[in-house]
Design a protein around this motif. Structure first.
Motif, PDB file in Angstrom:
ATOM      1  N   CYS A 257      31.880 -20.591   4.810  1.00 30.51           N
ATOM      2  CA  CYS A 257      31.011 -19.606   4.164  1.00 30.51           C
ATOM      3  C   CYS A 257      31.054 -19.792   2.645  1.00 30.51           C
ATOM      4  O   CYS A 257      30.489 -20.743   2.125  1.00 30.51           O
ATOM      5  N   CYS A 258      31.724 -18.909   1.926  1.00 32.27           N
ATOM      6  CA  CYS A 258      31.663 -18.917   0.460  1.00 32.27           C
ATOM      7  C   CYS A 258      32.510 -19.995  -0.214  1.00 32.27           C
ATOM      8  O   CYS A 258      32.339 -20.237  -1.409  1.00 32.27           O
TER       9      CYS A 258
ATOM     10  N   CYS B 100      35.621 -14.709   5.999  1.00 30.87           N
ATOM     11  CA  CYS B 100      35.227 -14.633   4.598  1.00 30.87           C
ATOM     12  C   CYS B 100      35.175 -13.176   4.139  1.00 30.87           C
ATOM     13  O   CYS B 100      34.671 -12.321   4.869  1.00 30.87           O
TER      14      CYS B 100
ATOM     15  N   CYS C 275      33.183 -11.797   2.313  1.00 31.28           N
ATOM     16  CA  CYS C 275      31.815 -11.313   2.122  1.00 31.28           C
ATOM     17  C   CYS C 275      31.230 -10.691   3.380  1.00 31.28           C
ATOM     18  O   CYS C 275      30.072 -10.279   3.388  1.00 31.28           O
TER      19      CYS C 275
ATOM     20  N   SER D 222      30.415 -11.924   6.268  1.00 34.23           N
ATOM     21  CA  SER D 222      29.417 -12.693   7.021  1.00 34.23           C
ATOM     22  C   SER D 222      29.844 -12.859   8.481  1.00 34.23           C
ATOM     23  O   SER D 222      29.032 -13.189   9.329  1.00 34.23           O
TER      24      SER D 222
HETATM   25 ZN    ZN Z   1      31.244 -15.571   2.452  1.00 29.27          ZN
END
Ligand code: ZN
Length: 155
Positions: A20-21, A9, A11, A13
């Motif tokens: 995840c997102c 992801c 982001c 993570s």
């Molecule tokens: Zn994410």
């Protein structure tokens, strides 16, 4: 196909995007302000302008112009932007007014020049967590290392 499913992801993570997102971009509400902030960063990287508009608080200055104007504005900027990384530094709240804050650093380039910055974003819960606004400061990743909200505000 498998490769795409396993892609990590944006982001940061460390989890695959699909675990995840992806679920937030598909419509699920993030459980807290930090998760929303991460999912918004991932949406910037992925060019998901509809999600960015949907998670903008209705009192944010960009909301009044409408989704299409916002999409055009973001799409124009996206062509000149390269995102290289997110680091979440600190978070607090929600306080008595319902405001939750997240401090993060983004490594990025705009028109091939370093445009990395730290931002202290504010969010409120209004049917879901929504982005109200933020204070940004141009800053290299090394400078933001270990920074807390109190340090950022106090500078
Ligand atoms: Zn994410």
């Amino acid at each position: 196909m498998l490769r795409a499913m396993m892609a990590s992801c944006p982001c940061a993570s460390g989890r695959p995007y699909d675990a995840c997102c992806a679920r937030y971009h598909a419509g699920e509400e993030p459980p807290d302000a930090e998760t929303l902030m991460r999912s918004r960063y991932a949406a910037f990287v992925r060019g998901d302008h509809a999600y960015l508009f949907r998670t903008l608080h209705r009192e944010h200055e960009d909301h009044a112009a409408g989704a299409e104007a916002y999409r055009v504005q973001l799409a124009r900027a996206a062509k000149r932007t390269r995102y290289d990384g997110l680091r979440v530094l600190d978070h607090d709240g929600p306080d008595a007014d319902g405001i939750a804050r997240v401090l993060f650093h983004v490594t990025m380039r705009f028109e091939f020049r370093d445009a990395s910055f730290a931002e202290l974003s504010s969010f409120v819960f209004d049917g879901g967590w929504r982005y109200v606004g933020g204070i940004t400061r141009r800053m290299a990743a090394a400078q933001a290392e270990g920074m807390r909200i109190a340090t950022f505000v106090g500078r």
